[in-house]
Design a protein around this motif. Structure first.
Motif, PDB file in Angstrom:
ATOM      1  N   UNK A  57       0.835  -1.389   0.068  1.00 27.63           N
ATOM      2  CA  UNK A  57      -0.149   0.108   0.086  1.00 27.63           C
ATOM      3  C   UNK A  57       0.842   1.105  -0.164  1.00 27.63           C
ATOM      4  N   UNK A  58       2.030   1.234   0.849  1.00 29.05           N
ATOM      5  CA  UNK A  58       2.722   2.307   0.674  1.00 29.05           C
ATOM      6  C   UNK A  58       3.458   2.610  -0.492  1.00 29.05           C
ATOM      7  N   UNK A  97       4.053   5.724  -5.742  1.00 30.31           N
ATOM      8  CA  UNK A  97       3.792   5.863  -7.465  1.00 30.31           C
ATOM      9  C   UNK A  97       2.593   6.847  -7.640  1.00 30.31           C
ATOM     10  N   UNK A  98       1.593   6.913  -6.768  1.00 29.29           N
ATOM     11  CA  UNK A  98       0.355   8.012  -6.999  1.00 29.29           C
ATOM     12  C   UNK A  98       0.662   9.260  -6.415  1.00 29.29           C
ATOM     13  N   UNK A 130      -1.185  11.265   5.022  1.00 33.09           N
ATOM     14  CA  UNK A 130      -1.267  12.572   4.591  1.00 33.09           C
ATOM     15  C   UNK A 130       0.420  12.723   4.705  1.00 33.09           C
ATOM     16  N   UNK A 131       0.978  11.908   4.372  1.00 34.59           N
ATOM     17  CA  UNK A 131       2.517  12.291   4.174  1.00 34.59           C
ATOM     18  C   UNK A 131       2.819  12.928   3.010  1.00 34.59           C
ATOM     19  N   UNK A 132       3.674  14.091   3.136  1.00 33.28           N
ATOM     20  CA  UNK A 132       3.873  15.012   2.011  1.00 33.28           C
ATOM     21  C   UNK A 132       4.202  14.520   0.629  1.00 33.28           C
ATOM     22  N   UNK A 151       8.994   9.321  -2.204  1.00 33.66           N
ATOM     23  CA  UNK A 151       9.908   9.302  -3.347  1.00 33.66           C
ATOM     24  C   UNK A 151      10.442   7.927  -3.726  1.00 33.66           C
ATOM     25  N   UNK A 152      10.501   6.956  -2.438  1.00 28.19           N
ATOM     26  CA  UNK A 152      11.257   5.734  -2.661  1.00 28.19           C
ATOM     27  C   UNK A 152      10.217   4.755  -2.207  1.00 28.19           C
TER      28      UNK A 152
END
Length: 475
Positions: free
Chosen positions: A371-372, A377-378, A384-386, A391-392
């Motif tokens: 899920x992370x 990718x999306x 709510x992470x910015x 990025x990774x």
């Protein structure tokens, strides 16, 4: 026995020696107490200005908490940030510090920190310290302005500032514990110092600079001022015991924000080794004992602390992939491998294998990681992470995990200082001949210190204190 000594003995801060103090007749202009970033920065500035400087360090080696810190340094850096497409400004930096401070930060001190951090970065590089080109956002920093030294942890800062101070004649004495402050008949500040053999009373010509750090290693003071954190581990050096705050208070110094204590992920009680897989917020995820994320990894440090402490056993876990681990410096990689040997960290060739090693539900952890990765990718995270830090993906085996219990890291409270780093009394007047810098001070970070704002604070206000002492010498 005086009331002062009784109090220190009660708090476990001062062993009884029975030694008799003698007066030291060496003619020092300034005595600096503490040899971390703040103390050495003050010593460098004062000695560069022509003052005779003595630095006292209670431990056997110089460096204090700075030497063992992550070493990250927050500063606006147009050249490096522009190359990465990062927009920044003094106004944004100041605003973020004030917002994190919860109304307890002095705007004048914050402004000095922001401006001074960039100036000090240039000063460090001009004196040979090297930083990596890439700027990142570390845990609790809220913006990509964090510089990574080439040398690990805080070694580069200590080497650089120690070299400047000693080149200009500053004298460093280790194994010298300042136990008390007093005022001589002529108004000068005196320092009572305990060595292995004797107690010495120093009376410098200009004054004293306090750079003794916080009290994170003193369970008695943590229990007194932040009782809900009593019993947690700490990542401080043994010298972070806070006795100089008691001495400064006796002189009338205003102490503020002592209840504000910052925690970072670390080892739980009974753990053997702290493993830091949380440094770069774009590289790791937090999970609970169910294998689920429970908070955005780029949240405020005080919020992250409270979220972890609210878990059933006050412990979470950090998860990274091999690419993430290898992006960290060699000491973090080494401590992770050693942590696997001691049971403080785990490794798995698959996420399922990692989950089994950590005794987490394998299916749930696999779903959490998948899920992370979809969120990366999306660029949309349900917690709510910015998007800037999405990025990774966590996808390169082997996978690594470690404990993320809360450990006492930094005490935001201490003596209140003026913009010239002069120690203030409760009525707002100055204590002549007394300056302070670094973690021993309060009124800058308020309820929550932003990530990478510890070393810059120490260096900036250490320099201000040293230059302010030099100014006093000219008056």
């Amino acid at each position: 026995m005086t009331d002062r000594r009784s109090l220190l003995l009660t708090l476990g801060l001062l062993p009884w020696t029975g030694l008799r103090a003698h007066v030291e007749h060496e003619n020092w202009d300034v005595v600096v107490i503490g040899s971390g970033a703040a103390g050495l920065s003050a010593a460098a500035a004062a000695s560069e200005s022509g003052l005779r400087v003595l630095v006292l360090e209670k431990q056997g080696t110089v460096g204090g908490n700075t030497l063992h810190s992550g070493g990250f340094y927050a500063a606006i850096d147009p050249a490096r940030q522009k190359r990465q497409g990062i927009k920044d400004s003094p106004e944004l930096f100041e605003q973020q510090i004030l917002e994190n401070g919860g109304g307890k930060s002095d705007p004048k001190l914050v402004r000095l920190l922001v401006a001074g951090a960039s100036d000090m970065l240039a000063y460090l590089e001009a004196n040979g310290m090297r930083f990596k080109d890439r700027i990142i956002e570390i845990y609790g920093a809220h913006w990509p302005r964090c510089h990574l030294p080439v040398l690990p942890n805080g070694e580069g800062y200590i080497r650089t500032m120690l070299n400047i101070a000693m080149k200009n004649g500053a004298v460093i004495r280790t194994g010298m514990r300042a136990t008390d402050l007093s005022t001589a008949k002529d108004g000068r500040i005196q320092v009572l110092v305990q060595s292995r053999r004797e107690e010495i009373l120093l009376t410098p010509r200009i004054g004293v600079i306090l750079a003794t750090g916080g009290f994170g290693a003193n369970q008695a003071l943590i229990s007194r001022f932040a009782p809900r954190l009593a019993g947690l581990t700490n990542d401080n050096t043994p010298g972070s015991t806070g006795e100089i705050l008691v001495a400064a208070r006796k002189l009338g110094a205003l102490l503020v924000d002592l209840e504000e204590v910052q925690c970072l992920p670390g080892r739980p009680p009974g753990g053997q080794r702290r493993v830091r897989l949380h440094n770069d917020v774009s590289r790791f995820i937090f999970v609970d004992h169910e294998g689920r994320r429970f908070v955005r990894e780029d949240e405020r440090r005080d919020v992250l602390r409270d979220k972890v402490l609210a878990l059933p056993d006050k412990t979470a876990f950090s998860i990274v992939d091999d690419e993430g681990l290898r992006s960290y410096d060699i000491l973090v990689q080494k401590e992770t491998v050693l942590g696997v040997e001691t049971g403080d960290a785990w490794r798995g060739d698959t996420v399922e294998e990692l989950a089994n090693a950590m005794r987490l539900p394998p299916k749930t952890l696999q779903e959490t990681v998948e899920a992370y990765n979809r969120s990366v990718r999306s660029k949309i995270d349900p917690l709510g992470k910015n998007p800037r830090e999405l990025r990774h993906e966590i996808k390169t085996p082997p996978f690594w995990g470690c404990y993320a219990a809360m450990t006492v890291h930094y005490t935001m409270g201490g003596v209140r200082i003026s913009p010239k780093a002069q120690v203030l009394r409760e009525d707002g007047t100055l204590i002549p001949g007394l300056w302070a810098a670094g973690e021993v001070t309060g009124g800058i970070h308020g309820v929550n210190r932003m990530g990478a704002n510890g070393v810059n604070d120490a260096l900036v206000f250490g320099r201000i204190a040293g230059l302010s002492a030099a100014e006093a010498a000219r008056d």
